[in-house]
Design a protein around this motif. Sequence first.
Motif, PDB file in Angstrom:
ATOM      1  N   THR A  13      91.402   8.089 -34.657  1.00  0.00           N
ATOM      2  CA  THR A  13      90.992   6.438 -36.351  1.00  0.00           C
ATOM      3  C   THR A  13      89.590   6.166 -36.639  1.00  0.00           C
ATOM      4  O   THR A  13      88.724   6.497 -35.744  1.00  0.00           O
ATOM      5  CB  THR A  13      91.726   5.098 -35.237  1.00  0.00           C
ATOM      6  N   MET A  62      94.649   9.094 -30.387  1.00  0.00           N
ATOM      7  CA  MET A  62      94.826   9.446 -31.652  1.00  0.00           C
ATOM      8  C   MET A  62      93.483   8.742 -32.455  1.00  0.00           C
ATOM      9  O   MET A  62      93.075   7.885 -31.654  1.00  0.00           O
ATOM     10  CB  MET A  62      96.035   7.796 -32.462  1.00  0.00           C
ATOM     11  N   SER A 115      97.653  10.176 -37.078  1.00  0.00           N
ATOM     12  CA  SER A 115      98.378  11.611 -36.609  1.00  0.00           C
ATOM     13  C   SER A 115      97.676  11.822 -35.112  1.00  0.00           C
ATOM     14  O   SER A 115      96.659  11.962 -34.547  1.00  0.00           O
ATOM     15  CB  SER A 115      99.078  12.337 -37.144  1.00  0.00           C
ATOM     16  N   SER A 116      98.828  11.715 -33.885  1.00  0.00           N
ATOM     17  CA  SER A 116      98.693  11.957 -32.744  1.00  0.00           C
ATOM     18  C   SER A 116      99.498  12.829 -32.420  1.00  0.00           C
ATOM     19  O   SER A 116     100.607  12.698 -32.194  1.00  0.00           O
ATOM     20  CB  SER A 116      97.896  11.437 -31.526  1.00  0.00           C
ATOM     21  N   SER A 133     102.966   9.801 -35.995  1.00  0.00           N
ATOM     22  CA  SER A 133     101.623   9.397 -37.376  1.00  0.00           C
ATOM     23  C   SER A 133     102.652   8.124 -37.748  1.00  0.00           C
ATOM     24  O   SER A 133     103.663   8.082 -37.874  1.00  0.00           O
ATOM     25  CB  SER A 133     102.087  10.188 -38.332  1.00  0.00           C
ATOM     26  N   GLY A 138     105.827   4.014 -39.507  1.00  0.00           N
ATOM     27  CA  GLY A 138     105.738   5.882 -39.317  1.00  0.00           C
ATOM     28  C   GLY A 138     107.127   6.850 -38.828  1.00  0.00           C
ATOM     29  O   GLY A 138     107.940   6.334 -38.810  1.00  0.00           O
ATOM     30  N   THR A 167     105.016  14.178 -31.522  1.00  0.00           N
ATOM     31  CA  THR A 167     103.721  13.160 -32.963  1.00  0.00           C
ATOM     32  C   THR A 167     104.536  12.531 -33.655  1.00  0.00           C
ATOM     33  O   THR A 167     105.627  12.895 -33.033  1.00  0.00           O
ATOM     34  CB  THR A 167     103.518  14.920 -34.042  1.00  0.00           C
TER      35      THR A 167
END
Length: 95
Positions: free
Chosen positions: A58, A56, A38-39, A33, A17, A31
């Motif tokens: 999901t 996040m 992604s968060s 990802s 990521g 961020t």
Amino acid sequence: METFEVFVRTPFGKYRGTLNLKREDSRVSGTISFFLFSSDFFGTASGDAVSFSGCMETSIGNVDYEANATVADGCIQGTARTRLGTMSFSSKEGK
């Protein structure tokens, strides 16, 4: 803004990521990802240490996390506590 390619170890496997990190004084934001998710996160910084948290979205629902990491020599390494257990992440694949 610092950008790291990271390897995230989850209970479901290891994923590659990206982690974008912005440090301003004692504040940190950014961020993370990986996989399809992604968060955004926010937290604090002190020297090489950063702590941040986020949520996040999901496929198994929202997963809140609290992470602690060290940023040094162009690398980041840390762990995140979640309801699914502790997950590690590192910009060094072998760690």
